[in-house]
Design a protein around this motif. Structure first.
Motif, PDB file in Angstrom:
ATOM      1  N   ALA A 220      -6.183  -1.625  -8.125  1.00 30.62           N
ATOM      2  CA  ALA A 220      -5.611  -0.354  -8.576  1.00 30.62           C
ATOM      3  C   ALA A 220      -6.119  -0.120  -9.992  1.00 30.62           C
ATOM      4  O   ALA A 220      -5.616  -0.715 -10.941  1.00 30.62           O
TER       5      ALA A 220
ATOM      6  N   GLY B 285       2.066   7.179  -6.565  1.00 37.87           N
ATOM      7  CA  GLY B 285       0.896   7.926  -7.028  1.00 37.87           C
ATOM      8  C   GLY B 285      -0.189   7.053  -7.622  1.00 37.87           C
ATOM      9  O   GLY B 285      -1.008   7.514  -8.422  1.00 37.87           O
TER      10      GLY B 285
ATOM     11  N   ALA C 247      -3.500   5.126  -7.049  1.00 41.08           N
ATOM     12  CA  ALA C 247      -4.643   4.972  -6.151  1.00 41.08           C
ATOM     13  C   ALA C 247      -5.116   3.521  -6.175  1.00 41.08           C
ATOM     14  O   ALA C 247      -5.136   2.882  -7.225  1.00 41.08           O
ATOM     15  N   CYS C 248      -5.459   3.015  -4.997  1.00 41.94           N
ATOM     16  CA  CYS C 248      -5.938   1.639  -4.933  1.00 41.94           C
ATOM     17  C   CYS C 248      -6.925   1.486  -3.789  1.00 41.94           C
ATOM     18  O   CYS C 248      -6.997   2.314  -2.893  1.00 41.94           O
ATOM     19  N   THR C 249      -7.681   0.413  -3.864  1.00 40.86           N
ATOM     20  CA  THR C 249      -8.592   0.027  -2.803  1.00 40.86           C
ATOM     21  C   THR C 249      -8.048  -1.234  -2.172  1.00 40.86           C
ATOM     22  O   THR C 249      -7.759  -2.204  -2.876  1.00 40.86           O
ATOM     23  N   HIS C 250      -7.876  -1.216  -0.854  1.00 40.16           N
ATOM     24  CA  HIS C 250      -7.409  -2.393  -0.119  1.00 40.16           C
ATOM     25  C   HIS C 250      -8.612  -3.253   0.233  1.00 40.16           C
ATOM     26  O   HIS C 250      -9.667  -2.737   0.583  1.00 40.16           O
TER      27      HIS C 250
ATOM     28  N   ALA D 211       0.835  -1.202   0.000  1.00 40.53           N
ATOM     29  CA  ALA D 211       0.000   0.000   0.000  1.00 40.53           C
ATOM     30  C   ALA D 211       0.871   1.255   0.000  1.00 40.53           C
ATOM     31  O   ALA D 211       0.599   2.205  -0.751  1.00 40.53           O
ATOM     32  N   ALA D 212       1.931   1.262   0.810  1.00 43.13           N
ATOM     33  CA  ALA D 212       2.828   2.421   0.884  1.00 43.13           C
ATOM     34  C   ALA D 212       3.551   2.633  -0.438  1.00 43.13           C
ATOM     35  O   ALA D 212       3.714   3.772  -0.896  1.00 43.13           O
ATOM     36  N   GLU D 213       3.979   1.551  -1.075  1.00 45.65           N
ATOM     37  CA  GLU D 213       4.702   1.652  -2.351  1.00 45.65           C
ATOM     38  C   GLU D 213       3.789   2.183  -3.452  1.00 45.65           C
ATOM     39  O   GLU D 213       4.197   3.018  -4.259  1.00 45.65           O
ATOM     40  N   LEU D 214       2.572   1.703  -3.491  1.00 45.05           N
ATOM     41  CA  LEU D 214       1.614   2.185  -4.485  1.00 45.05           C
ATOM     42  C   LEU D 214       1.308   3.664  -4.257  1.00 45.05           C
ATOM     43  O   LEU D 214       1.269   4.450  -5.200  1.00 45.05           O
ATOM     44  N   GLU D 215       1.121   4.039  -3.006  1.00 47.91           N
ATOM     45  CA  GLU D 215       0.849   5.444  -2.689  1.00 47.91           C
ATOM     46  C   GLU D 215       2.034   6.324  -3.086  1.00 47.91           C
ATOM     47  O   GLU D 215       1.849   7.388  -3.685  1.00 47.91           O
ATOM     48  N   ALA D 216       3.257   5.874  -2.786  1.00 46.14           N
ATOM     49  CA  ALA D 216       4.461   6.643  -3.134  1.00 46.14           C
ATOM     50  C   ALA D 216       4.583   6.827  -4.641  1.00 46.14           C
ATOM     51  O   ALA D 216       5.104   7.846  -5.106  1.00 46.14           O
TER      52      ALA D 216
END
Length: 122
Positions: free
Chosen positions: A55, A36, A38-41, A29-34
């Motif tokens: 994503a 940019g 967007a994703c749903t967990h 989640a942190a890597e995807l956010e870094a």
């Protein structure tokens, strides 16, 4: 959003052996956010059908250890049957032998042990 973009972001991950699946989720989640992205967990795709991350149209499933191929393929088949999933990425601690397509949708395997590399003495 395409699978290559998500794969590129996840390829920067360096998750040590023995990391719990919960910690793997947090790091992904942190890597995807870094990156940019967007994703749903824990995205709900249907009744009794929830994928670890979604994503855009890219479904991401996370597995610790070496999952049962038969069970994993059945699970991925359920995800692939969902209209909102365009491609699948499976993040595993160890390698998994998966086909290039599941349910007619591209399937990629990102093995953490292949990203560990080797440590050389200083």
């Amino acid at each position: 959003m395409d699978a290559e973009t998500v794969l590129s972001a996840l390829s920067a991950l360096r998750i040590p052996p023995g990391t719990s699946e919960l910690e793997m989720h947090a790091r992904i989640a942190a890597e995807l956010e870094a990156a940019g992205i967007a994703c749903t967990h824990e995205a709900k795709l249907g009744p009794r059908c929830r994928i670890d991350f979604l994503a855009g149209g890219i479904g991401i499933e996370v597995k610790c250890g070496k999952p049962s191929r038969r069970v994993l393929l059945r699970q991925l088949g359920r995800y692939a049957s969902c209209e909102e999933v365009q491609a699948l990425i499976v993040v595993v601690e160890r390698s998994a032998n998966l086909p290039a397509h599941v349910g007619g949708k591209p399937c990629y395997c990102l093995s953490m042990n292949r990203l560990w590399g080797i440590a050389l003495p200083l």
